[in-house]
Design an enzyme around this catalytic site. Structure first.
Site, PDB file in Angstrom:
ATOM      1  N   SER A 127      35.376  34.478  31.047  1.00  0.00           N
ATOM      2  CA  SER A 127      34.984  35.865  31.326  1.00  0.00           C
ATOM      3  C   SER A 127      35.786  36.474  32.482  1.00  0.00           C
ATOM      4  O   SER A 127      36.134  35.793  33.441  1.00  0.00           O
ATOM      5  CB  SER A 127      33.498  35.928  31.697  1.00  0.00           C
ATOM      6  OG  SER A 127      32.714  35.378  30.673  1.00  0.00           O
ATOM      7  N   GLU A 243      29.636  25.004  22.475  1.00  0.00           N
ATOM      8  CA  GLU A 243      28.667  25.464  23.483  1.00  0.00           C
ATOM      9  C   GLU A 243      27.304  25.701  22.840  1.00  0.00           C
ATOM     10  O   GLU A 243      26.283  25.184  23.280  1.00  0.00           O
ATOM     11  CB  GLU A 243      29.172  26.754  24.131  1.00  0.00           C
ATOM     12  CG  GLU A 243      28.271  27.262  25.248  1.00  0.00           C
ATOM     13  CD  GLU A 243      28.922  28.395  26.042  1.00  0.00           C
ATOM     14  OE1 GLU A 243      29.860  29.041  25.527  1.00  0.00           O
ATOM     15  OE2 GLU A 243      28.476  28.629  27.175  1.00  0.00           O
TER      16      GLU A 243
HETATM   17  C1  LIG Z   1      24.038  32.520  34.149  1.00  0.00           C
HETATM   18  C2  LIG Z   1      25.388  32.856  33.572  1.00  0.00           C
HETATM   19  C3  LIG Z   1      26.399  31.907  33.562  1.00  0.00           C
HETATM   20  C4  LIG Z   1      27.662  32.212  33.047  1.00  0.00           C
HETATM   21  N1  LIG Z   1      28.652  31.249  33.095  1.00  0.00           N
HETATM   22  C5  LIG Z   1      29.890  31.542  32.645  1.00  0.00           C
HETATM   23  C6  LIG Z   1      30.973  30.599  32.771  1.00  0.00           C
HETATM   24  O1  LIG Z   1      30.789  29.487  33.289  1.00  0.00           O
HETATM   25  N2  LIG Z   1      32.198  30.940  32.330  1.00  0.00           N
HETATM   26  C7  LIG Z   1      32.460  32.151  31.757  1.00  0.00           C
HETATM   27  O2  LIG Z   1      33.590  32.390  31.358  1.00  0.00           O
HETATM   28  N3  LIG Z   1      31.472  33.090  31.636  1.00  0.00           N
HETATM   29  C8  LIG Z   1      30.209  32.794  32.073  1.00  0.00           C
HETATM   30  N4  LIG Z   1      29.201  33.741  31.984  1.00  0.00           N
HETATM   31  C9  LIG Z   1      29.553  35.072  31.500  1.00  0.00           C
HETATM   32  C10 LIG Z   1      28.977  35.432  30.131  1.00  0.00           C
HETATM   33  O3  LIG Z   1      29.630  34.708  29.126  1.00  0.00           O
HETATM   34  C11 LIG Z   1      29.190  36.950  29.993  1.00  0.00           C
HETATM   35  O4  LIG Z   1      28.362  37.559  30.958  1.00  0.00           O
HETATM   36  C12 LIG Z   1      28.831  37.436  28.620  1.00  0.00           C
HETATM   37  O5  LIG Z   1      29.775  36.989  27.682  1.00  0.00           O
HETATM   38  C13 LIG Z   1      28.761  38.976  28.575  1.00  0.00           C
HETATM   39  O6  LIG Z   1      29.916  39.554  29.069  1.00  0.00           O
HETATM   40  P1  LIG Z   1      29.865  40.695  30.179  1.00  0.00           P
HETATM   41  O7  LIG Z   1      28.973  40.244  31.290  1.00  0.00           O
HETATM   42  O8  LIG Z   1      31.272  41.056  30.527  1.00  0.00           O
HETATM   43  O9  LIG Z   1      29.156  41.926  29.487  1.00  0.00           O
HETATM   44  P2  LIG Z   1      29.820  42.940  28.461  1.00  0.00           P
HETATM   45  O10 LIG Z   1      30.516  42.212  27.375  1.00  0.00           O
HETATM   46  O11 LIG Z   1      30.583  43.976  29.207  1.00  0.00           O
HETATM   47  O12 LIG Z   1      28.525  43.623  27.861  1.00  0.00           O
HETATM   48  C14 LIG Z   1      27.773  44.612  28.567  1.00  0.00           C
HETATM   49  C15 LIG Z   1      26.629  45.076  27.697  1.00  0.00           C
HETATM   50  O13 LIG Z   1      27.167  45.681  26.488  1.00  0.00           O
HETATM   51  C16 LIG Z   1      26.656  45.023  25.347  1.00  0.00           C
HETATM   52  N5  LIG Z   1      27.717  44.938  24.309  1.00  0.00           N
HETATM   53  C17 LIG Z   1      29.003  44.549  24.493  1.00  0.00           C
HETATM   54  N6  LIG Z   1      29.671  44.589  23.324  1.00  0.00           N
HETATM   55  C18 LIG Z   1      28.779  44.981  22.378  1.00  0.00           C
HETATM   56  C19 LIG Z   1      28.864  45.201  20.957  1.00  0.00           C
HETATM   57  N7  LIG Z   1      30.001  44.995  20.285  1.00  0.00           N
HETATM   58  N8  LIG Z   1      27.730  45.598  20.313  1.00  0.00           N
HETATM   59  C20 LIG Z   1      26.549  45.795  20.989  1.00  0.00           C
HETATM   60  N9  LIG Z   1      26.415  45.624  22.334  1.00  0.00           N
HETATM   61  C21 LIG Z   1      27.517  45.221  23.016  1.00  0.00           C
HETATM   62  C22 LIG Z   1      26.275  43.632  25.820  1.00  0.00           C
HETATM   63  O14 LIG Z   1      25.287  43.040  25.004  1.00  0.00           O
HETATM   64  C23 LIG Z   1      25.764  43.898  27.228  1.00  0.00           C
HETATM   65  O15 LIG Z   1      24.419  44.333  27.191  1.00  0.00           O
HETATM   66  C24 LIG Z   1      27.917  33.488  32.503  1.00  0.00           C
HETATM   67  C25 LIG Z   1      26.907  34.451  32.515  1.00  0.00           C
HETATM   68  C26 LIG Z   1      25.651  34.162  33.047  1.00  0.00           C
HETATM   69  C27 LIG Z   1      24.581  35.228  33.046  1.00  0.00           C
END
Ligand SMILES: Cc1cc2nc3c(=O)[nH]c(=O)nc-3n(C[C@H](O)[C@H](O)[C@H](O)COP(=O)(O)OP(=O)(O)OC[C@H]3O[C@@H](n4cnc5c(N)ncnc54)[C@H](O)[C@@H]3O)c2cc1C
Length: 381
Positions: A127, A243
């Site tokens: 991410s 995963e």
């Molecule tokens: C506790 C925790 C641990 C984590 N650990 C890791 C890790 O070790 N390594 C790593 O790489 N990542 C990690 N993550 C990150 C996690 O994989 C991302 O937070 C997740 O993939 C969402 O990406 P984002 O936060 O950028 O949100 P975004 O992708 O920007 O999404 C924002 C909002 O828009 C919505 N959205 C986005 N696209 C769409 C769509 N096409 N249709 C409908 N709704 C949509 C999403 O559901 C969300 O509500 C972790 C997250 C958490 C909370």
């Protein structure tokens, strides 16, 4: 499917149960995050010594060549005994299987053994601030210089980076590729170098489980490219599939433990006679059972077709939704006692907020279920 153990599975379960009884993980350290992590790391070392750290790995890499059902039994028994997850969970469930699938013999020889013993911890650098659900939008760059790649960019939410020796890192190696999911490469990046800065992100729970990674000129030699230059998205999908499939069983067992704990506390307070309380607990019990059976259905799909079916998305969605409902109900039921600073239920309530984001957001999972399970039209992008 038949949910009872075959004779081999029953023998596997009995052997594991006996080992867990003879080798308890010891008293869980309270409070200090680093001490807690060291406890889980030591627990994994002991699991590895007993041959239990990665039952699903092939014997030549230190596993037991366990079937999927035996892996499910492993997580069930681990959960039942109250033991924690091994410390190097991303190494065991994600990095190891990805290296087994895509790695060269040299990469397997170099990396698999220290993953098993928790000597070398792994984190997942996927991410970025503008690339989460849409991994292919990532901007971190890797530029070839001699026989190495020079990496520059930022990752975020990198769980466990502070303890990690290695990072599964996906970066853009060809910015001119016609489509954004092309031109990505998967690197095994050594975290112990000057170009990598780890900045902790403190969560609502008070702990700093994940981090920002600022990468400025970090070097990764050619021999640490995994699966070939330009093949990063495919390799990353292997990691993501592992995963969801790997965690499903542990999560439903952990949910069951929490629900049993809540029922016990409600009983101690004489609350079970209240029909509203009984109704809510009954509903949570029903959900936990549906989750368990759906996880088994997913297992049947993997055993039949060789890969996880879309049930994995459904299980993850149901688990996060149910865990959030359960922890909220615990707070409603137990009142201020559940919310004191440092109280276990306060931690569970706050930590559960992230469940619907980590490992795929609920919205993304609903899209997958709508499109791939129900066959509904694709959502507008
Ligand atoms: C506790 C925790 C641990 C984590 N650990 C890791 C890790 O070790 N390594 C790593 O790489 N990542 C990690 N993550 C990150 C996690 O994989 C991302 O937070 C997740 O993939 C969402 O990406 P984002 O936060 O950028 O949100 P975004 O992708 O920007 O999404 C924002 C909002 O828009 C919505 N959205 C986005 N696209 C769409 C769509 N096409 N249709 C409908 N709704 C949509 C999403 O559901 C969300 O509500 C972790 C997250 C958490 C909370």
């Amino acid at each position: 499917m038949d949910l009872s153990d075959s004779p081999q599975e029953a023998a596997f379960r009995a052997e594991l149960r006996a080992w867990l009884e003879a080798n308890p993980p010891g008293q869980e350290p309270a409070g200090d995050e680093d001490a807690h992590y060291a406890w889980r790391r030591d627990w994994q070392r002991r699991l590895a010594e007993g041959g239990w750290a990665a039952v699903h790995w092939p014997p030549e890499h230190g596993g037991r060549g366990a079937t999927l059902t035996q892996s499910a039994i492993f997580y069930e028994e681990l959960g039942r005994s109250g033991a924690p997850l091994p410390a190097n969970v991303l190494g065991l469930l994600l990095a190891g299987p990805t290296i087994m699938t895509w790695g060269t013999p040299e990469q397997r020889d170099r990396h698999l053994a220290p993953i098993l013993t928790a000597e070398e911890i792994w984190c997942q650098g996927f991410s970025e601030p503008d690339a989460g659900s849409d991994l292919a939008a990532l901007k971190t760059r890797a530029v070839k210089e001699g026989d190495a790649w020079v990496i520059t960019g930022q990752k975020v939410w990198t769980s466990g980076a502070q303890y990690s020796k290695w990072c599964m890192l996906v970066a853009r190696t060809d910015p001119d590729a016609p489509k954004k999911h092309q031109g990505l490469t998967y690197f095994l990046m050594d975290m112990e170098q000057d170009g990598v800065e780890i900045v902790p992100l403190r969560q609502i729970t008070g702990e700093a489980e994940f981090n920002e990674l600022f990468i400025d000129g970090a070097r990764v030699p050619d021999e640490h490219v995994l699966g070939g230059v330009g093949n990063g998205l495919k390799v990353a999908l292997t990691t993501l599939m592992n995963e969801r499939a790997g965690l499903a069983f542990f999560l439903q067992v952990r949910l069951r433990q929490l629900l049993d704990r809540l029922i016990g506390e409600a009983r101690e307070r004489g609350l079970l006679a209240d029909p509203l309380v009984a109704d809510r607990l009954g509903e949570l019990h029903l959900r936990a059972e549906v989750l368990r059976l759906t996880a088994y259905r997913g297992l049947t799909a993997i055993e039949t077709y060789g890969q996880p079916g879309p049930e994995g998305s459904l299980t993850k969605w149901m688990w996060s939704d149910t865990n959030q409902q359960l922890t909220q109900f615990a707070a409603d039921l137990l009142g201020p006692d559940a919310l004191r600073a440092g109280a276990p239920w306060a931690y569970e309530l706050l930590r559960a907020r992230g469940n619907s984001i980590e490992g795929g957001t609920t919205e993304i999972l609903k899209n997958i279920v709508a499109e791939r399970v129900l066959g509904l039209p694709r959502a507008g992008r």
